[in-house]
Design a protein around this motif. Structure first.
Motif, PDB file in Angstrom:
ATOM      1  N   ASP A 174     -15.901  13.174 -17.099  1.00  0.00           N
ATOM      2  CA  ASP A 174     -15.652  13.513 -15.701  1.00  0.00           C
ATOM      3  C   ASP A 174     -14.968  12.334 -15.032  1.00  0.00           C
ATOM      4  O   ASP A 174     -15.372  11.181 -15.234  1.00  0.00           O
ATOM      5  N   GLY A 175     -13.978  12.596 -14.224  1.00  0.00           N
ATOM      6  CA  GLY A 175     -13.312  11.499 -13.533  1.00  0.00           C
ATOM      7  C   GLY A 175     -12.611  11.946 -12.269  1.00  0.00           C
ATOM      8  O   GLY A 175     -12.485  13.143 -11.991  1.00  0.00           O
ATOM      9  N   THR A 176     -12.174  10.956 -11.502  1.00  0.00           N
ATOM     10  CA  THR A 176     -11.425  11.216 -10.277  1.00  0.00           C
ATOM     11  C   THR A 176     -10.267  10.233 -10.205  1.00  0.00           C
ATOM     12  O   THR A 176     -10.474   9.020 -10.280  1.00  0.00           O
ATOM     13  N   ILE A 177      -9.066  10.754 -10.081  1.00  0.00           N
ATOM     14  CA  ILE A 177      -7.866   9.925  -9.985  1.00  0.00           C
ATOM     15  C   ILE A 177      -7.645   9.569  -8.523  1.00  0.00           C
ATOM     16  O   ILE A 177      -7.615  10.452  -7.656  1.00  0.00           O
ATOM     17  N   ASP A 178      -7.491   8.280  -8.233  1.00  0.00           N
ATOM     18  CA  ASP A 178      -7.305   7.846  -6.839  1.00  0.00           C
ATOM     19  C   ASP A 178      -6.108   8.535  -6.200  1.00  0.00           C
ATOM     20  O   ASP A 178      -6.206   9.044  -5.078  1.00  0.00           O
ATOM     21  N   LEU A 179      -4.985   8.567  -6.903  1.00  0.00           N
ATOM     22  CA  LEU A 179      -3.781   9.181  -6.333  1.00  0.00           C
ATOM     23  C   LEU A 179      -2.922   9.739  -7.459  1.00  0.00           C
ATOM     24  O   LEU A 179      -2.597   9.036  -8.418  1.00  0.00           O
ATOM     25  N   LEU A 180      -2.570  11.010  -7.340  1.00  0.00           N
ATOM     26  CA  LEU A 180      -1.696  11.675  -8.296  1.00  0.00           C
ATOM     27  C   LEU A 180      -0.483  12.187  -7.542  1.00  0.00           C
ATOM     28  O   LEU A 180      -0.605  13.008  -6.623  1.00  0.00           O
ATOM     29  N   ALA A 181       0.695  11.682  -7.899  1.00  0.00           N
ATOM     30  CA  ALA A 181       1.937  12.068  -7.218  1.00  0.00           C
ATOM     31  C   ALA A 181       2.731  13.022  -8.102  1.00  0.00           C
ATOM     32  O   ALA A 181       2.935  12.757  -9.289  1.00  0.00           O
ATOM     33  N   GLN A 182       3.164  14.121  -7.514  1.00  0.00           N
ATOM     34  CA  GLN A 182       3.958  15.111  -8.236  1.00  0.00           C
ATOM     35  C   GLN A 182       5.419  14.994  -7.823  1.00  0.00           C
ATOM     36  O   GLN A 182       5.755  15.113  -6.649  1.00  0.00           O
ATOM     37  N   PHE A 183       6.282  14.759  -8.800  1.00  0.00           N
ATOM     38  CA  PHE A 183       7.714  14.714  -8.580  1.00  0.00           C
ATOM     39  C   PHE A 183       8.357  15.940  -9.234  1.00  0.00           C
ATOM     40  O   PHE A 183       7.686  16.691  -9.942  1.00  0.00           O
ATOM     41  N   SER A 184       9.625  16.120  -9.020  1.00  0.00           N
ATOM     42  CA  SER A 184      10.300  17.306  -9.553  1.00  0.00           C
ATOM     43  C   SER A 184      10.310  17.316 -11.074  1.00  0.00           C
ATOM     44  O   SER A 184      10.282  18.378 -11.691  1.00  0.00           O
ATOM     45  N   ASN A 185      10.344  16.129 -11.682  1.00  0.00           N
ATOM     46  CA  ASN A 185      10.450  16.081 -13.139  1.00  0.00           C
ATOM     47  C   ASN A 185       9.330  15.308 -13.828  1.00  0.00           C
ATOM     48  O   ASN A 185       9.346  15.142 -15.036  1.00  0.00           O
ATOM     49  N   HIS A 186       8.362  14.803 -13.067  1.00  0.00           N
ATOM     50  CA  HIS A 186       7.262  14.089 -13.718  1.00  0.00           C
ATOM     51  C   HIS A 186       6.081  13.904 -12.766  1.00  0.00           C
ATOM     52  O   HIS A 186       6.182  14.186 -11.573  1.00  0.00           O
ATOM     53  N   TRP A 187       4.953  13.418 -13.322  1.00  0.00           N
ATOM     54  CA  TRP A 187       3.745  13.113 -12.569  1.00  0.00           C
ATOM     55  C   TRP A 187       3.471  11.619 -12.669  1.00  0.00           C
ATOM     56  O   TRP A 187       3.725  11.009 -13.708  1.00  0.00           O
ATOM     57  N   LYS A 188       2.950  11.048 -11.597  1.00  0.00           N
ATOM     58  CA  LYS A 188       2.641   9.623 -11.598  1.00  0.00           C
ATOM     59  C   LYS A 188       1.197   9.424 -11.139  1.00  0.00           C
ATOM     60  O   LYS A 188       0.778   9.891 -10.082  1.00  0.00           O
ATOM     61  N   ILE A 189       0.418   8.710 -11.970  1.00  0.00           N
ATOM     62  CA  ILE A 189      -0.981   8.401 -11.667  1.00  0.00           C
ATOM     63  C   ILE A 189      -1.052   6.977 -11.128  1.00  0.00           C
ATOM     64  O   ILE A 189      -0.497   6.052 -11.725  1.00  0.00           O
ATOM     65  N   LEU A 190      -1.751   6.789 -10.017  1.00  0.00           N
ATOM     66  CA  LEU A 190      -1.929   5.465  -9.424  1.00  0.00           C
ATOM     67  C   LEU A 190      -3.415   5.242  -9.166  1.00  0.00           C
ATOM     68  O   LEU A 190      -4.046   6.009  -8.435  1.00  0.00           O
ATOM     69  N   ASP A 191      -3.974   4.213  -9.798  1.00  0.00           N
ATOM     70  CA  ASP A 191      -5.405   3.935  -9.700  1.00  0.00           C
ATOM     71  C   ASP A 191      -5.609   2.568  -9.052  1.00  0.00           C
ATOM     72  O   ASP A 191      -5.082   1.566  -9.534  1.00  0.00           O
ATOM     73  N   TYR A 192      -6.376   2.521  -7.962  1.00  0.00           N
ATOM     74  CA  TYR A 192      -6.549   1.283  -7.199  1.00  0.00           C
ATOM     75  C   TYR A 192      -7.637   0.393  -7.802  1.00  0.00           C
ATOM     76  O   TYR A 192      -8.721   0.876  -8.138  1.00  0.00           O
ATOM     77  N   LYS A 193      -7.355  -0.895  -7.907  1.00  0.00           N
ATOM     78  CA  LYS A 193      -8.346  -1.872  -8.338  1.00  0.00           C
ATOM     79  C   LYS A 193      -8.304  -3.071  -7.403  1.00  0.00           C
ATOM     80  O   LYS A 193      -7.299  -3.775  -7.327  1.00  0.00           O
ATOM     81  N   PHE A 194      -9.386  -3.305  -6.667  1.00  0.00           N
ATOM     82  CA  PHE A 194      -9.491  -4.471  -5.795  1.00  0.00           C
ATOM     83  C   PHE A 194     -10.090  -5.603  -6.621  1.00  0.00           C
ATOM     84  O   PHE A 194     -11.286  -5.617  -6.902  1.00  0.00           O
ATOM     85  N   SER A 195      -9.267  -6.537  -7.015  1.00  0.00           N
ATOM     86  CA  SER A 195      -9.719  -7.603  -7.903  1.00  0.00           C
ATOM     87  C   SER A 195      -8.838  -8.835  -7.762  1.00  0.00           C
ATOM     88  O   SER A 195      -7.646  -8.729  -7.476  1.00  0.00           O
ATOM     89  N   ASN A 196      -9.440  -9.997  -7.992  1.00  0.00           N
ATOM     90  CA  ASN A 196      -8.705 -11.258  -7.989  1.00  0.00           C
ATOM     91  C   ASN A 196      -8.442 -11.761  -9.405  1.00  0.00           C
ATOM     92  O   ASN A 196      -7.935 -12.865  -9.584  1.00  0.00           O
ATOM     93  N   GLU A 197      -8.817 -10.954 -10.406  1.00  0.00           N
ATOM     94  CA  GLU A 197      -8.580 -11.371 -11.778  1.00  0.00           C
ATOM     95  C   GLU A 197      -7.098 -11.248 -12.122  1.00  0.00           C
ATOM     96  O   GLU A 197      -6.311 -10.620 -11.415  1.00  0.00           O
ATOM     97  N   SER A 198      -6.716 -11.823 -13.250  1.00  0.00           N
ATOM     98  CA  SER A 198      -5.321 -11.799 -13.669  1.00  0.00           C
ATOM     99  C   SER A 198      -4.902 -10.384 -14.045  1.00  0.00           C
ATOM    100  O   SER A 198      -5.732  -9.571 -14.477  1.00  0.00           O
ATOM    101  N   PRO A 199      -3.614 -10.070 -13.888  1.00  0.00           N
ATOM    102  CA  PRO A 199      -3.130  -8.741 -14.288  1.00  0.00           C
ATOM    103  C   PRO A 199      -3.453  -8.421 -15.747  1.00  0.00           C
ATOM    104  O   PRO A 199      -3.802  -7.283 -16.065  1.00  0.00           O
TER     105      PRO A 199
END
Length: 250
Positions: free
Chosen positions: A183-208
């Motif tokens: 079970d999960g929840t995606i923070d933000l899912l964007a629908q474009f004409s030719n693809h989907w983009k998933i964006l997940d937020y992480k509040f952190s000061n650690e390195s990328p």
């Protein structure tokens, strides 16, 4: 009372994600939920509805009751065969990275939750909104630096979702992997004409690099779920690292 019964029935039927099991006596005159669902029960195709007479319901086992010497009754529980294990998608994360610690020493988890709530509100309003006002609206605690981080995140997300046909905020999903249901929840899912983009937020000061290593399994599950829902579609996924700087990690 009738209205309340209708409400309870509606809630019961719409909470299920995969399967609804209804049981009831096969009386001549339908009552209760059976009467409400009678039209569906009579007209639903065999692909949607499976009817099993009580005599054909398989028996898992019987409960054994044993009398002990002391006179107490000991119950032997049923041995129910195991099915699919259900877990949150966050269980794929082996360790938690540190959320940006507020300078005033307040709960850092609340810091991240508040940030998510504000970004959710902004996304629902096409990235418009007064961030300081939203922070006051959703929390009585002032977190130093959060407003600036959210402003930077808004601009980054506005660019990432530019041209999107639709934005789905806090998008829930269920993903089956062999014997595990995630079970999960995606923070933000964007629908474009030719693809989907998933964006997940992480509040952190650690390195990328550290954040990517920690959350890549979770991000991969998000991508797999969206790909299964949209066969053949191009799906990309990225982490939005929100800390001293805002970075998009894919």
């Amino acid at each position: 009372r009738k209205l309340e019964q209708d409400n309870v029935f509606y809630v019961a039927m719409t909470r299920a994600r995969d399967l609804v099991v209804l049981s009831g006596a096969g009386t001549k005159s339908s009552k209760g939920w059976k009467k409400q669902a009678e039209s569906f029960l009579q007209n639903a195709s065999s692909d949607l509805l499976r009817t099993i007479p009580f005599s054909n319901v398989p028996t898992i086992g019987k409960m054994e009751v044993k009398q002990s010497v002391s006179g107490r009754v000991n119950f032997q529980p049923l041995e129910i065969p195991g099915g699919a294990e259900r877990r949150p998608v966050t269980s794929l994360v082996k360790k938690q990275t540190a959320i940006s610690q507020p300078s005033n020493g307040e709960d850092r988890r609340a810091f991240g939750i508040l940030g998510h709530v504000v970004l959710e509100e902004l996304a629902n309003n096409n990235w418009n909104g007064d961030i300081p006002e939203l922070l006051q609206q959703f929390s009585s605690v002032e977190y130093e630096g959060l407003g600036e981080q959210l402003e930077a995140a808004r601009e980054a997300l506005r660019k990432e979702t530019a041209g999107a046909e639709a934005l789905f905020v806090e998008h829930p999903f269920v993903l089956k992997r062999d014997g595990v249901i995630l079970d999960g929840t995606i923070d933000l899912l964007a629908q474009f004409s030719n693809h989907w983009k998933i964006l997940d937020y992480k509040f952190s000061n650690e390195s990328p690099e550290s954040v990517l290593e920690t959350y890549s399994p979770q991000l991969a599950a998000y991508q797999e779920a969206v790909e299964k829902l949209n066969p053949g579609a191009e799906v990309s996924a990225a982490l939005v690292l929100i800390g001293e700087f805002v970075r998009i990690l894919d």
